[in-house]
Design an enzyme around this catalytic site. Structure first.
Site, PDB file in Angstrom:
ATOM      1  CG  ASN A  68      -0.466  -0.072   2.494  1.00 30.78           C
ATOM      2  OD1 ASN A  68       0.696  -0.387   2.660  1.00 30.78           O
ATOM      3  ND2 ASN A  68      -1.274   0.240   3.485  1.00 30.78           N
ATOM      4  CD  GLU A  80       7.888   0.556  11.048  1.00 28.82           C
ATOM      5  OE1 GLU A  80       7.026   1.060  10.302  1.00 28.82           O
ATOM      6  OE2 GLU A  80       8.593  -0.413  10.709  1.00 28.82           O
TER       7      GLU A  80
END
Ligand code: NAD
Length: 485
Positions: free
Chosen positions: A159, A466
């Site tokens: 994606n 992250e």
């Protein structure tokens, strides 16, 4: 057309191992398709176990020299990578539209975001702080420092073909690690195209290797059982994440898992309606709904539900759908037939159970995997789209009356990635945010992703973070030295 072909012919399609583009050991290849036209874009080399071994050997060797460099030297290479991408934003955005299908604006947003991880982690590379203190009882010195964890296997979804990779590569390199990245088979070209830039920025041969493959389970599992590997960082579905967590147990690898979501949006009666519409549009339509952060369930207070639904439907209906390579297009194609059929299934299921189609609702005829911006109101609690990720441009609206009830419904899922809250009453809004079991909350905002912030989910949406300061720690081992002098 010939301009298009000239461009595509410049994109590497072989494996990237030890700083070279090489065919796969058994010469296997697989096709990559343009979701807007269903035409073949490229035939890409498919890595085997022998290629994985070659990549691990290269990464092991390169990492020794890289980890010994000063943080400043590593930082400057990363900063240069950011600069080089800035010069090529248009090309990368075009390539992303071709292999992923998303619109040009989304693709531009992605490549800017992807590049930003190099700049952010260039700044973090020189800030791997430790700690020195006195042990309370013995008086010994407690010295805490962070060291590169070792080789990292990175596995990414389709994606965000650029950003999901750079969000891992940049912190890994900042920490001093070597990596092998396995991009999704649907969208391997962007990551391959990035490699010459990293080389030009000064990333040594072998430090970053790219292994597209049509055998992900076999190749990734093999690497995860190599004793040189210490980290597995995965972004993708919760189902695959669970499998990788089980494999990670064999060598007790550090797992970083960015998994699925089922983001609720709560629009209170005291929300600013312009802010709520803009926020929901962003939370839903960024990347045409193919985002783990996409608004999946929209709970609107019953007093403002009619106004919200009417205005959102007008805004959604005005979007232009078509081939993402056309800059006038807002909404591109879904990545493949499977994704399109899932979206069709969610809409048909909700309608059969009583939802009302306010706009859109049916796939577009002809070539390409196009599904129009769709608004469903009156979505019942038992509709499948309330419980599973839609991953498409469909807004599913439900109403609520009571604050405690809507918090309970928002939390009633195995996922915990992101939630969104719209209210002008800050006291109430903050209390609601704190009661939501989510790793991230967008408050009066439809966008939470930011390289400077710790992105990640709770519950079955993942482990670890992250970006932000935390992103680099995923690739570092904490070492504590107890010293007397
Ligand atoms: P996926 O889990 O099917 O695939 C992701 C990657 O894993 C691909 O590279 C695939 O080839 C690889 N893979 C598949 N099976 C594997 C196996 N057995 N062993 C090793 N690797 C394997 O996911 P997808 O369809 O590519 O992406 C969509 C999913 O990703 C959604 O659920 C979405 O929410 C999630 N996602 C999460 C985040 C996040 O940050 N939390 C970001 C983007 C996407």
């Amino acid at each position: 057309m010939s301009q298009h072909n000239d461009f595509i012919n410049t994109i590497p399609t072989d494996l990237y191992i030890n700083g070279q583009f090489v065919p796969a050991s058994e010469n296997g290849r697989f096709g990559v398709f343009n979701p807007a036209t269903e035409e073949t874009l490229a035939s890409v080399a498919s890595a085997e176990i022998a290629d994985a071994d070659a990549a691990l050997d290269a990464a092991e060797k390169a990492m020794i020299e890289w980890a010994a460099r000063t943080p400043r030297e590593r930082s400057e290479v990363l900063r240069k990578a950011w600069e080089l991408i800035q010069e090529r934003l248009e090309e990368f955005a075009y390539l992303i539209t071709l292999e992923n299908g998303k619109g040009k604006t989304d693709a531009m947003g992605e490549i800017r975001y992807a590049a930003e991880f190099f700049r952010w982690f260039a700044e973090e590379a020189v800030r791997a702080d430790g700690l020195i203190t006195h042990a309370p009882a013995s008086g010994a010195r407690i010295i805490v420092q962070h060291k590169p964890a070792g080789l990292a296997v990175l596995v990414t979804p389709w994606n965000y073909p650029a950003a999901m990779g750079t969000r891992k590569i940049a912190p890994a390199l900042a920490a001093g690690c070597g990596v092998i990245i396995k991009p999704a088979a649907e969208t391997p070209l962007t990551m391959l195209a990035l490699m010459p830039l990293l080389e030009e920025a000064g990333v040594p041969a072998g430090l970053v290797n790219v292994l597209p493959t049509s055998k992900p389970a076999e190749v990734v599992d093999h690497m995860m059982h190599d004793p040189r590997v210490r980290v597995v960082s995965f972004t993708g579905s919760t189902a695959v994440g669970r499998k990788l967590l089980k494999s990670a147990a064999d060598q007790v690898l550090t797992p970083a898992m960015e998994l699925g979501g089922n983001a609720p949006v709560i629009v209170f009666e005291d929300a600013d309606m312009d802010t709520a519409i803009e926020g929901v549009m962003l939370a839903k339509m960024r990347n045409l709904g193919e985002a783990c952060t996409a608004a999946n369930r929209v709970y609107v207070h019953k007093d403002v539900a009619d106004e919200f639904t009417k205005r959102l439907t007008q805004t959604m209906s005005a979007l232009k759908i078509g081939n993402g390579a056309d800059p006038a297009v807002d909404v591109g194609a879904l990545v493949n037939l499977d994704t399109l059929e899932k979206v069709v299934g969610f809409v048909n299921d909700a309608v059969a159970k009583g939802a009302k189609v306010e706009c859109g609702g049916q796939r577009l005829p002809g070539k390409g995997f196009f599904f129009p911006p769709t608004v469903l109101s009156n979505v019942p609690e038992n509709a499948n789209c309330v419980h599973d990720e839609i991953f498409g441009p469909v807004v599913a609206i439900q109403t609520f009356e009571d604050q405690d009830d809507v918090i309970r419904r928002a939390n009633d899922t195995e996922y915990g990635l992101v939630a969104y809250v719209f209210s002008e009453n800050m006291k109430r809004a903050m209390q609601v945010c704190e009661r939501l079991d989510y790793g991230m909350v967008g408050l009066n905002r439809g966008l939470v992703s930011d390289p400077a912030a710790p992105f990640g989910g709770s519950k079955q949406s993942g482990l670890g973070r992250e970006g932000g300061h935390e992103g680099m720690l995923e690739f570092m081992e904490t070492q504590y030295i107890s010293a007397t002098w």
